[in-house]
Scaffold this active site. Sequence first.
Site, PDB file in Angstrom:
ATOM      1  N   GLY A  69       0.804  -1.221   0.000  1.00 18.13           N
ATOM      2  CA  GLY A  69       0.000   0.000   0.000  1.00 18.13           C
ATOM      3  C   GLY A  69       0.835   1.268   0.000  1.00 18.13           C
ATOM      4  N   LEU A  70       2.155   1.141  -0.153  1.00 13.28           N
ATOM      5  CA  LEU A  70       3.003   2.340  -0.135  1.00 13.28           C
ATOM      6  C   LEU A  70       3.363   2.800  -1.549  1.00 13.28           C
ATOM      7  CD1 LEU A  70       5.318   1.525   2.901  1.00 13.28           C
ATOM      8  CD2 LEU A  70       3.466   3.173   2.827  1.00 13.28           C
ATOM      9  N   ASP A 113      -2.187   6.932  -6.988  1.00 11.30           N
ATOM     10  CA  ASP A 113      -0.791   6.641  -6.636  1.00 11.30           C
ATOM     11  C   ASP A 113       0.183   7.355  -7.575  1.00 11.30           C
ATOM     12  OD1 ASP A 113      -1.945   4.932  -4.842  1.00 11.30           O
ATOM     13  OD2 ASP A 113      -0.610   3.251  -5.269  1.00 11.30           O
TER      14      ASP A 113
HETATM   15  O1  PMV Z   1      -3.783   0.058  -1.477  1.00  9.67           O
HETATM   16  P1  PMV Z   1      -3.431   1.396  -2.044  1.00  9.67           P
HETATM   17  O2  PMV Z   1      -2.694   2.275  -1.089  1.00  9.67           O
HETATM   18  O3  PMV Z   1      -2.836   1.350  -3.413  1.00  9.67           O
HETATM   19  O4  PMV Z   1      -4.798   2.197  -2.165  1.00  9.67           O
HETATM   20  C1  PMV Z   1      -5.901   1.753  -2.845  1.00  9.67           C
HETATM   21  C2  PMV Z   1      -6.925   2.816  -2.816  1.00  9.67           C
HETATM   22  C3  PMV Z   1      -8.283   2.408  -3.336  1.00  9.67           C
HETATM   23  O5  PMV Z   1      -9.095   3.558  -3.237  1.00  9.67           O
HETATM   24  C4  PMV Z   1      -8.879   1.313  -2.459  1.00  9.67           C
HETATM   25  C5  PMV Z   1      -8.208   1.915  -4.782  1.00  9.67           C
HETATM   26  C6  PMV Z   1      -7.851   2.985  -5.795  1.00  9.67           C
HETATM   27  O6  PMV Z   1      -7.521   2.592  -6.935  1.00  9.67           O
HETATM   28  O7  PMV Z   1      -7.935   4.187  -5.500  1.00  9.67           O
END
Ligand code: PMV
Length: 318
Positions: free
Chosen positions: A107-108, A154
Amino acid sequence: MSPSTSITRATAPAKIILLGEHAVVYGKPAIAIPVMERQAEVIIEPGRPHAGIVLHAENLGRRYLLDAVPVDEPLAFTVRNVLRRLGIRSEPDLRITVTSTIPIASGLGSGAAVATALVKALSAHLGARLSPEQVSGLVYETEKLHHGTPSGIDNTVIAFGCPIWFRRDTPPEPFNVGSAFHLLIADTGVSSPTRVTVAEVRGRWSAARSVYEQIFERIGTVVEAARLVLESGDAPALARLMNANQELLRQLDVSSPVNERLIEAALQAGALGAKLSGGGRGGNIVALVAPESAAAIQDALMAAGAQCVFQTSLEPAP
Ligand code: PMV
Protein backbone atom coordinates in the site's frame (compact mmCIF):
# COMPACT_ATOMS: atom_id res chain seq x y z
CA MET A 1 17.57 13.77 -29.18
CA SER A 2 20.77 11.88 -28.26
CA PRO A 3 21.30 10.11 -24.93
CA SER A 4 23.43 11.84 -22.34
CA THR A 5 26.96 10.48 -22.01
CA SER A 6 26.92 11.07 -18.26
CA ILE A 7 24.97 9.42 -15.44
CA THR A 8 21.37 10.44 -14.73
CA ARG A 9 19.70 9.75 -11.40
CA ALA A 10 16.10 10.24 -10.29
CA THR A 11 14.16 9.30 -7.18
CA ALA A 12 10.49 9.03 -6.30
CA PRO A 13 8.90 8.77 -2.85
CA ALA A 14 6.48 6.22 -1.45
CA LYS A 15 2.93 7.36 -0.74
CA ILE A 16 -0.01 6.71 1.52
CA ILE A 17 -3.64 7.53 1.18
CA LEU A 18 -4.50 9.76 4.11
CA LEU A 19 -8.27 9.81 3.60
CA GLY A 20 -10.90 8.78 1.07
CA GLU A 21 -9.79 5.32 -0.12
CA HIS A 22 -12.45 3.19 -1.81
CA ALA A 23 -14.93 6.09 -2.12
CA VAL A 24 -12.41 7.61 -4.58
CA VAL A 25 -13.16 4.73 -6.98
CA TYR A 26 -16.79 6.00 -7.04
CA GLY A 27 -15.90 9.59 -7.88
CA LYS A 28 -15.43 11.02 -4.38
CA PRO A 29 -12.30 13.00 -3.46
CA ALA A 30 -9.33 11.48 -1.64
CA ILE A 31 -6.16 12.93 -0.14
CA ALA A 32 -2.82 11.23 -0.64
CA ILE A 33 0.59 12.30 0.61
CA PRO A 34 4.16 11.43 -0.36
CA VAL A 35 6.26 9.51 2.16
CA MET A 36 9.78 10.81 1.72
CA GLU A 37 11.35 8.31 4.18
CA ARG A 38 10.96 5.52 1.61
CA GLN A 39 12.23 6.01 -1.95
CA ALA A 40 12.74 4.33 -5.30
CA GLU A 41 15.87 5.32 -7.20
CA VAL A 42 16.88 4.84 -10.83
CA ILE A 43 20.38 5.42 -12.20
CA ILE A 44 20.99 5.45 -15.94
CA GLU A 45 24.45 5.09 -17.44
CA PRO A 46 25.61 4.74 -21.01
CA GLY A 47 25.69 1.01 -21.86
CA ARG A 48 28.12 -1.10 -23.85
CA PRO A 49 27.91 -0.40 -27.60
CA HIS A 50 25.19 -2.50 -29.26
CA ALA A 51 24.22 -4.07 -25.93
CA GLY A 52 20.76 -2.49 -25.98
CA ILE A 53 19.04 -1.70 -22.70
CA VAL A 54 20.07 -3.76 -19.69
CA LEU A 55 17.96 -3.47 -16.56
CA HIS A 56 19.37 -4.29 -13.12
CA ALA A 57 16.77 -4.44 -10.39
CA GLU A 58 18.57 -6.69 -7.96
CA ASN A 59 16.53 -5.86 -4.87
CA LEU A 60 13.34 -6.39 -6.84
CA GLY A 61 14.81 -9.72 -7.91
CA ARG A 62 15.29 -8.82 -11.58
CA ARG A 63 18.22 -8.40 -13.99
CA TYR A 64 17.69 -8.73 -17.70
CA LEU A 65 18.01 -7.48 -21.21
CA LEU A 66 15.00 -5.40 -22.14
CA ASP A 67 14.40 -7.47 -25.25
CA ALA A 68 14.44 -10.75 -23.33
CA VAL A 69 11.29 -10.21 -21.26
CA PRO A 70 7.57 -10.19 -22.10
CA VAL A 71 6.18 -6.85 -23.29
CA ASP A 72 3.98 -6.54 -20.21
CA GLU A 73 6.84 -6.86 -17.71
CA PRO A 74 6.33 -3.56 -15.81
CA LEU A 75 9.84 -2.09 -16.01
CA ALA A 76 10.32 -3.05 -19.66
CA PHE A 77 6.83 -1.78 -20.46
CA THR A 78 7.64 1.56 -18.78
CA VAL A 79 10.92 1.94 -20.68
CA ARG A 80 9.25 1.26 -24.03
CA ASN A 81 6.42 3.61 -23.21
CA VAL A 82 8.89 6.45 -22.53
CA LEU A 83 10.81 5.72 -25.75
CA ARG A 84 7.55 5.74 -27.72
CA ARG A 85 6.44 9.02 -26.10
CA LEU A 86 9.78 10.62 -26.99
CA GLY A 87 9.56 9.31 -30.56
CA ILE A 88 12.73 7.20 -30.19
CA ARG A 89 12.56 4.20 -32.51
CA SER A 90 15.92 2.52 -32.07
CA GLU A 91 16.83 1.39 -28.59
CA PRO A 92 19.77 3.31 -27.09
CA ASP A 93 22.55 1.38 -25.30
CA LEU A 94 21.82 1.94 -21.63
CA ARG A 95 22.42 0.36 -18.28
CA ILE A 96 19.50 1.06 -15.96
CA THR A 97 19.80 0.30 -12.24
CA VAL A 98 16.64 0.30 -10.15
CA THR A 99 16.63 0.13 -6.33
CA SER A 100 13.89 0.73 -3.82
CA THR A 101 13.46 0.92 -0.05
CA ILE A 102 9.68 0.74 -0.41
CA PRO A 103 8.15 -2.57 0.68
CA ILE A 104 6.38 -4.31 -2.21
CA ALA A 105 2.59 -4.87 -2.15
CA SER A 106 2.05 -3.00 1.10
CA GLY A 107 0.00 0.00 0.00
CA LEU A 108 3.00 2.34 -0.13
CA GLY A 109 2.94 2.66 -3.91
CA SER A 110 6.11 0.71 -4.61
CA GLY A 111 5.25 -0.08 -8.24
CA ALA A 112 4.24 3.50 -9.02
CA ALA A 113 7.35 4.90 -7.31
CA VAL A 114 9.71 2.64 -9.25
CA ALA A 115 7.95 3.51 -12.51
CA THR A 116 8.03 7.24 -11.65
CA ALA A 117 11.76 7.23 -10.91
CA LEU A 118 12.28 5.30 -14.15
CA VAL A 119 10.22 7.70 -16.28
CA LYS A 120 11.95 10.74 -14.73
CA ALA A 121 15.47 9.35 -15.10
CA LEU A 122 15.03 7.95 -18.60
CA SER A 123 13.32 11.02 -20.03
CA ALA A 124 15.95 13.32 -18.50
CA HIS A 125 18.77 11.07 -19.76
CA LEU A 126 17.33 11.28 -23.25
CA GLY A 127 17.13 15.07 -23.03
CA ALA A 128 13.36 15.52 -22.49
CA ARG A 129 11.73 17.55 -19.74
CA LEU A 130 8.40 16.04 -18.76
CA SER A 131 5.92 17.85 -16.49
CA PRO A 132 4.59 16.03 -13.38
CA GLU A 133 1.30 15.55 -15.31
CA GLN A 134 3.16 13.88 -18.18
CA VAL A 135 5.18 11.67 -15.82
CA SER A 136 2.00 10.72 -13.98
CA GLY A 137 0.22 9.87 -17.24
CA LEU A 138 2.99 7.51 -18.33
CA VAL A 139 3.15 5.87 -14.91
CA TYR A 140 -0.62 5.38 -14.96
CA GLU A 141 -0.16 3.09 -17.98
CA THR A 142 2.19 0.92 -15.88
CA GLU A 143 -0.20 1.08 -12.91
CA LYS A 144 -2.89 -0.47 -15.08
CA LEU A 145 -0.63 -3.52 -15.55
CA HIS A 146 -0.26 -3.89 -11.76
CA HIS A 147 -3.77 -3.01 -10.63
CA GLY A 148 -6.31 -3.38 -13.46
CA THR A 149 -8.34 -0.16 -13.24
CA PRO A 150 -6.70 1.97 -10.56
CA SER A 151 -8.12 5.38 -9.74
CA GLY A 152 -4.78 7.02 -10.63
CA ILE A 153 -4.14 8.43 -7.17
CA ASP A 154 -0.79 6.64 -6.64
CA ASN A 155 0.90 7.80 -9.83
CA THR A 156 -0.41 11.33 -9.25
CA VAL A 157 0.83 11.86 -5.70
CA ILE A 158 4.17 10.19 -6.43
CA ALA A 159 4.81 12.14 -9.64
CA PHE A 160 3.88 15.47 -7.98
CA GLY A 161 5.69 14.66 -4.70
CA CYS A 162 3.37 16.77 -2.52
CA PRO A 163 -0.07 16.40 -0.87
CA ILE A 164 -2.72 15.86 -3.50
CA TRP A 165 -6.43 16.42 -3.58
CA PHE A 166 -7.55 13.78 -6.03
CA ARG A 167 -10.85 13.19 -7.74
CA ARG A 168 -11.25 10.82 -10.65
CA ASP A 169 -11.46 12.46 -14.09
CA THR A 170 -10.63 15.94 -12.80
CA PRO A 171 -7.18 17.54 -12.71
CA PRO A 172 -5.38 16.72 -9.43
CA GLU A 173 -4.90 19.63 -7.05
CA PRO A 174 -1.53 19.81 -5.26
CA PHE A 175 -1.95 21.67 -1.97
CA ASN A 176 0.10 22.84 0.98
CA VAL A 177 -0.40 22.14 4.68
CA GLY A 178 -0.66 24.92 7.26
CA SER A 179 1.69 23.33 9.80
CA ALA A 180 3.61 20.08 10.33
CA PHE A 181 1.59 16.91 10.90
CA HIS A 182 3.39 13.88 12.39
CA LEU A 183 2.34 10.43 11.33
CA LEU A 184 3.23 6.83 12.10
CA ILE A 185 2.73 4.21 9.44
CA ALA A 186 2.42 0.65 10.73
CA ASP A 187 2.39 -2.43 8.57
CA THR A 188 0.01 -5.18 9.74
CA GLY A 189 2.21 -7.73 7.95
CA VAL A 190 -0.91 -9.06 6.24
CA SER A 191 -0.61 -8.55 2.52
CA SER A 192 -3.94 -7.80 0.93
CA PRO A 193 -4.11 -7.08 -2.80
CA THR A 194 -6.00 -3.85 -3.39
CA ARG A 195 -7.68 -5.29 -6.46
CA VAL A 196 -9.38 -7.91 -4.22
CA THR A 197 -10.78 -5.43 -1.68
CA VAL A 198 -11.87 -3.09 -4.49
CA ALA A 199 -13.71 -5.99 -6.17
CA GLU A 200 -15.35 -7.00 -2.87
CA VAL A 201 -16.61 -3.47 -2.28
CA ARG A 202 -17.91 -3.42 -5.84
CA GLY A 203 -19.83 -6.64 -5.22
CA ARG A 204 -21.43 -5.25 -2.04
CA TRP A 205 -22.19 -1.93 -3.77
CA SER A 206 -23.92 -3.76 -6.66
CA ALA A 207 -26.11 -5.62 -4.16
CA ALA A 208 -27.07 -2.55 -2.07
CA ARG A 209 -26.28 0.55 -4.07
CA SER A 210 -28.10 3.16 -2.03
CA VAL A 211 -26.53 1.98 1.25
CA TYR A 212 -23.02 2.08 -0.20
CA GLU A 213 -23.52 5.34 -2.03
CA GLN A 214 -24.53 6.99 1.25
CA ILE A 215 -21.32 5.76 2.85
CA PHE A 216 -19.25 7.04 -0.11
CA GLU A 217 -21.06 10.37 0.17
CA ARG A 218 -20.21 10.65 3.86
CA ILE A 219 -16.58 9.75 3.19
CA GLY A 220 -16.55 12.53 0.57
CA THR A 221 -17.82 15.01 3.18
CA VAL A 222 -15.09 13.94 5.64
CA VAL A 223 -12.41 14.38 2.98
CA GLU A 224 -13.71 17.86 2.04
CA ALA A 225 -13.48 18.92 5.69
CA ALA A 226 -10.02 17.32 6.04
CA ARG A 227 -8.55 19.42 3.25
CA LEU A 228 -9.54 22.59 5.10
CA VAL A 229 -8.05 21.43 8.39
CA LEU A 230 -4.84 20.29 6.69
CA GLU A 231 -4.54 23.70 5.06
CA SER A 232 -5.19 25.48 8.35
CA GLY A 233 -2.83 23.17 10.29
CA ASP A 234 -5.42 21.89 12.80
CA ALA A 235 -4.16 18.48 14.01
CA PRO A 236 -6.95 17.70 16.54
CA ALA A 237 -9.58 18.35 13.85
CA LEU A 238 -7.71 16.16 11.36
CA ALA A 239 -7.57 13.39 13.98
CA ARG A 240 -11.37 13.49 14.45
CA LEU A 241 -11.85 13.27 10.69
CA MET A 242 -9.44 10.32 10.40
CA ASN A 243 -11.43 8.51 13.11
CA ALA A 244 -14.71 9.34 11.32
CA ASN A 245 -13.23 8.02 8.04
CA GLN A 246 -12.20 4.80 9.79
CA GLU A 247 -15.75 4.31 11.10
CA LEU A 248 -17.06 4.62 7.53
CA LEU A 249 -14.39 2.18 6.27
CA ARG A 250 -15.67 -0.31 8.89
CA GLN A 251 -19.14 0.14 7.42
CA LEU A 252 -17.68 -0.67 3.99
CA ASP A 253 -16.30 -3.83 5.65
CA VAL A 254 -12.72 -3.25 4.51
CA SER A 255 -11.22 -3.15 7.99
CA SER A 256 -10.21 -6.38 9.73
CA PRO A 257 -9.14 -7.57 13.20
CA VAL A 258 -5.45 -6.88 12.44
CA ASN A 259 -6.21 -3.32 11.32
CA GLU A 260 -8.43 -2.79 14.37
CA ARG A 261 -5.83 -4.17 16.76
CA LEU A 262 -3.19 -1.69 15.57
CA ILE A 263 -5.62 1.24 15.45
CA GLU A 264 -6.74 0.51 19.00
CA ALA A 265 -3.14 0.14 20.22
CA ALA A 266 -2.19 3.49 18.67
CA LEU A 267 -5.18 5.29 20.17
CA GLN A 268 -4.67 3.69 23.60
CA ALA A 269 -1.02 4.81 23.55
CA GLY A 270 -2.03 8.41 22.84
CA ALA A 271 -2.38 8.78 19.05
CA LEU A 272 -4.68 11.67 18.17
CA GLY A 273 -6.40 9.69 15.41
CA ALA A 274 -5.86 6.49 13.42
CA LYS A 275 -7.25 4.66 10.42
CA LEU A 276 -6.38 2.05 7.85
CA SER A 277 -4.74 3.33 4.70
CA GLY A 278 -5.31 1.96 1.21
CA GLY A 279 -7.22 -1.16 0.30
CA GLY A 280 -7.61 -2.45 3.88
CA ARG A 281 -8.09 -6.01 5.23
CA GLY A 282 -4.46 -5.83 6.28
CA GLY A 283 -1.90 -3.54 4.69
CA ASN A 284 -1.05 -0.39 6.64
CA ILE A 285 -2.60 1.80 9.25
CA VAL A 286 -1.73 5.47 9.69
CA ALA A 287 -1.81 7.29 13.03
CA LEU A 288 -1.63 11.02 13.66
CA VAL A 289 0.59 11.68 16.67
CA ALA A 290 2.13 14.47 18.69
CA PRO A 291 5.92 14.31 18.13
CA GLU A 292 6.63 13.85 21.85
CA SER A 293 4.45 10.72 22.06
CA ALA A 294 5.58 9.16 18.75
CA ALA A 295 8.20 6.82 20.29
CA ALA A 296 5.78 5.39 22.89
CA ILE A 297 3.07 4.87 20.25
CA GLN A 298 5.61 3.22 17.94
CA ASP A 299 6.50 0.77 20.77
CA ALA A 300 2.82 0.09 21.44
CA LEU A 301 2.24 -0.68 17.75
CA MET A 302 5.16 -3.12 17.68
CA ALA A 303 3.89 -4.76 20.89
CA ALA A 304 0.46 -5.12 19.25
CA GLY A 305 2.02 -7.09 16.38
CA ALA A 306 2.97 -4.52 13.74
CA GLN A 307 5.54 -5.90 11.32
CA CYS A 308 7.26 -2.56 10.98
CA VAL A 309 6.50 1.02 12.01
CA PHE A 310 8.05 4.22 10.75
CA GLN A 311 7.55 7.92 11.25
CA THR A 312 6.88 10.45 8.55
CA SER A 313 5.79 14.05 8.62
CA LEU A 314 3.89 16.36 6.40
CA GLU A 315 5.68 19.70 6.35
CA PRO A 316 4.52 23.03 4.95
CA ALA A 317 6.32 23.89 1.71
CA PRO A 318 9.02 26.54 2.32
O1 PMV B 1 -3.78 0.06 -1.48
P1 PMV B 1 -3.43 1.40 -2.04
O2 PMV B 1 -2.69 2.27 -1.09
O3 PMV B 1 -2.84 1.35 -3.41
O4 PMV B 1 -4.80 2.20 -2.17
C1 PMV B 1 -5.90 1.75 -2.85
C2 PMV B 1 -6.93 2.82 -2.82
C3 PMV B 1 -8.28 2.41 -3.34
O5 PMV B 1 -9.09 3.56 -3.24
C4 PMV B 1 -8.88 1.31 -2.46
C5 PMV B 1 -8.21 1.92 -4.78
C6 PMV B 1 -7.85 2.98 -5.80
O6 PMV B 1 -7.52 2.59 -6.93
O7 PMV B 1 -7.93 4.19 -5.50
